[in-house]
Design a protein around this motif. Structure first.
Motif, short mmCIF file in Angstrom:
data_model
loop_
_atom_site.label_atom_id
_atom_site.label_comp_id
_atom_site.label_asym_id
_atom_site.label_seq_id
_atom_site.Cartn_x
_atom_site.Cartn_y
_atom_site.Cartn_z
N ASN A 182 0.98 -1.31 0.04
CA ASN A 182 -0.07 -0.19 0.03
C ASN A 182 0.91 1.39 0.20
N ARG A 183 2.13 1.06 -0.02
CA ARG A 183 2.95 2.38 -0.51
C ARG A 183 2.79 2.90 -1.83
N ALA A 184 2.19 1.91 -2.42
CA ALA A 184 1.87 2.32 -3.91
C ALA A 184 0.50 3.40 -3.92
N VAL A 185 0.63 3.94 -5.00
CA VAL A 185 -0.53 4.97 -5.28
C VAL A 185 -1.08 4.53 -6.68
N PRO A 186 -2.36 4.25 -6.64
CA PRO A 186 -3.08 3.95 -5.84
C PRO A 186 -3.14 2.70 -4.90
N ALA A 187 -3.70 2.80 -3.66
CA ALA A 187 -3.14 1.63 -2.69
C ALA A 187 -4.06 0.47 -3.15
N PRO A 188 -3.46 -0.68 -3.50
CA PRO A 188 -3.96 -1.85 -3.97
C PRO A 188 -5.22 -2.55 -3.15
N ILE A 189 -4.85 -2.42 -1.88
CA ILE A 189 -5.92 -3.02 -0.78
C ILE A 189 -6.39 -2.00 0.05
N SER A 190 -7.75 -2.22 0.31
CA SER A 190 -8.35 -1.35 1.30
C SER A 190 -8.17 -1.55 2.69
N GLY A 191 -8.48 -0.59 3.45
CA GLY A 191 -8.22 -0.64 5.00
C GLY A 191 -9.06 -1.94 5.40
N LYS A 252 -16.14 0.49 12.69
CA LYS A 252 -17.13 1.42 11.93
C LYS A 252 -16.15 2.74 11.57
N VAL A 253 -15.29 2.85 12.32
CA VAL A 253 -14.12 4.33 11.97
C VAL A 253 -13.98 3.91 10.50
N ILE A 254 -13.13 2.85 10.52
CA ILE A 254 -12.36 2.48 9.15
C ILE A 254 -13.52 2.45 8.13
N LYS A 255 -14.41 1.69 8.30
CA LYS A 255 -15.57 1.78 7.43
C LYS A 255 -16.10 3.36 6.94
N LEU A 256 -16.26 3.80 7.64
CA LEU A 256 -16.65 5.35 7.41
C LEU A 256 -15.80 6.16 6.77
N ILE A 257 -14.43 6.04 7.20
CA ILE A 257 -13.39 6.71 6.31
C ILE A 257 -13.48 6.44 5.09
N GLU A 258 -13.42 4.96 4.54
CA GLU A 258 -13.52 4.58 3.32
C GLU A 258 -14.91 4.90 2.47
N GLU A 259 -16.02 4.86 3.39
CA GLU A 259 -17.21 5.38 2.57
C GLU A 259 -17.22 6.81 2.40
N ALA A 260 -16.27 7.53 3.03
CA ALA A 260 -16.29 9.16 2.68
C ALA A 260 -15.26 9.09 1.46
N GLY A 261 -14.82 7.98 0.76
CA GLY A 261 -13.89 8.16 -0.45
C GLY A 261 -12.33 8.36 -0.19
N ALA A 262 -12.05 8.12 1.13
CA ALA A 262 -10.51 8.07 1.46
C ALA A 262 -10.08 6.52 1.46
N SER A 263 -8.89 6.56 1.32
CA SER A 263 -8.12 5.27 1.36
C SER A 263 -7.13 5.01 2.45
N VAL A 264 -7.78 3.88 3.30
CA VAL A 264 -7.04 3.60 4.74
C VAL A 264 -5.79 2.89 4.08
N VAL A 265 -4.42 3.36 4.25
CA VAL A 265 -3.70 2.77 3.50
C VAL A 265 -2.71 1.90 4.62
N TYR A 266 -2.87 2.22 5.93
CA TYR A 266 -2.09 1.37 6.78
C TYR A 266 -2.82 1.49 8.03
N LEU A 267 -2.95 0.26 8.88
CA LEU A 267 -3.36 0.09 10.28
C LEU A 267 -2.37 0.05 11.27
N GLU A 268 -2.02 0.88 11.98
CA GLU A 268 -0.68 0.64 12.74
C GLU A 268 -1.23 0.19 14.25
N ASN A 269 -2.53 -0.07 14.52
CA ASN A 269 -3.00 -0.25 15.93
C ASN A 269 -2.57 -1.80 16.20
#
Length: 383
Positions: A182-191, A252-269
């Motif tokens: 997911n360093r690539a642009v666009p990110a190949p896999i969703s959050g 739900k937060v990850i889902k809402l971010i991507e529903e808003a059209g953004a790309s979650v490229v990394y999950l650090e948690n």
């Protein structure tokens, strides 16, 4: 575009009952844990199966609140609710569980759990810095080894430990390669799909088979990257999600971010990449190397927790992030305090903006969170 290999990872949870039955018939035993501080190499070396215990659904919280304060974080209340109702298959099938003192709420939860489930609670040092802290944690890992040997009737030799280290290091390497795509642009896999892959690992009792499926997914994603294909468009805002553990059922937060059209490229948690950041050094004494790896975990229970700040600074650059969303569970004081520290750090670095979202497992604040995310993304797009 979505990779075809995701079909396997989405269906992994439906195979749990049959997988447990098969494992039992093969003489396998299960050891449960909640936190990534639990040294899984010791469990694997004992010939047992480490399983992450249930803690990410809203439904058991009402039962948990019968015994725990309502102002506890939802993760603890969900964990305890699952345990006392018998609705977590992994908890029911575990010979014993490994707990840890990452927060006061968990300490008291494990105190109550010990009344009806065999429990080993590891004492986590309050800092990862210093020789005294390192030696103390090493002694706790040795104590965990002794408990596993006694409770499972096995002997953990250096050879068994090294074999387990190699197995888990291999999986960590694959997870890092998956995330790095997911360093690539666009990110190949969703959050959301990243989360589902990591979640599916909880249901994979055959690590070799799981790793093979992981390789197939990675290969497909690299082909997508070569063709310039992504989960979202090239122009999508790129967001790193950090903070508290966020599993399926509490996404739900990850889902809402991507529903808003953004790309979650990394999950650090913790439920994301935090657990896969470091390998165990195969060339050191096995027990010391295992202990040292887990002590590197940049958890907010550590004070100070500069490792997390440095990590996120690097991730912003490596993943071309436009912003960071920090998820905090209501009642999780360590992550709540650290969100302020993280915001000040990013501001001082002249880095990307931070949005903290303090929430719980309910859906009652979904509209409010959606509005805040949309406003944040609009601000990010104007930078």
């Amino acid at each position: 575009m979505r990779p075809e290999q995701m079909t396997y990872f989405e269906s992994a949870g439906s195979q749990v009952s049959s997988g447990i039955k098969t494992a039992r018939e093969q003489g396998k035993k299960f050891v449960g844990f909640y936190c990534i501080f639990a040294p899984q190499e010791l469990i694997v070396a004992a010939g047992a199966i480490p399983v992450t215990l249930c803690s990410t659904k809203e439904e058991p919280i009402a039962d948990g609140e019968k015994y725990l304060p309502r102002n506890f974080c939802p993760l603890i209340k969900s964990s305890y609710g699952f345990a006392i109702t018998g609705n977590c298959t992994f908890f029911n099938n575990s010979e014993f569980i490994i707990g840890e003192t990452t927060c006061d709420g968990k300490k008291k939860m494990f105190e109550l759990m010990a009344g009806f489930k065999p429990t080993v609670v590891l004492e986590i040092p309050q800092s990862a810095k210093g020789e005294i802290q390192k030696q103390f944690w090493r002694s706790e890992v040795v104590r965990c080894k002794d408990e596993i040997e006694k409770r499972l009737g096995v002997t953990l030799t250096d050879e068994k430990l090294k074999a387990a280290i190699r197995d888990l290091n291999e999986q960590r390497g694959l997870m890092r390669e998956l995330a790095d795509i997911n360093r690539a642009v666009p990110a190949p896999i969703s959050g959301m799909d990243l989360l589902k892959v990591m979640w599916a690992k909880n249901f994979a009792f055959d690590s070799r088979a799981f790793n093979e499926k992981l390789r197939e997914l990675i290969a497909e994603l690299w082909k997508m990257e070569a063709r310039g294909e992504g989960a979202l468009s090239r122009s999508a805002r790129r967001i790193i999600v950090t903070g508290v553990p966020t599993g399926v059922g509490a996404e739900k937060v990850i889902k809402l971010i991507e529903e808003a059209g953004a790309s979650v490229v990394y999950l650090e948690n913790c439920s994301g990449m935090k657990q896969y950041l470091h390998d165990v050094d195969i060339h050191e004494s096995p027990l010391d190397a295992i202990a040292d790896k887990y002590l590197l975990t940049p958890c907010s229970c550590m004070s100070p927790n500069t490792g997390r700040l440095d990590l996120l600074t690097r991730l912003v650059k490596d993943f071309h992030a436009d912003g960071i969303v920090d998820v905090t569970w209501i009642g999780c004081h360590t992550y709540n305090v650290e969100s302020r520290v993280l915001g000040a750090h990013l501001s001082k670095q002249g880095s990307v903006p931070l949005l903290q979202i303090e929430t719980d497992y309910s859906q009652g604040d979904t509209g409010q969170i959606r509005t805040r995310i949309e406003a944040f993304l609009e601000m990010v797009s104007k930078k």
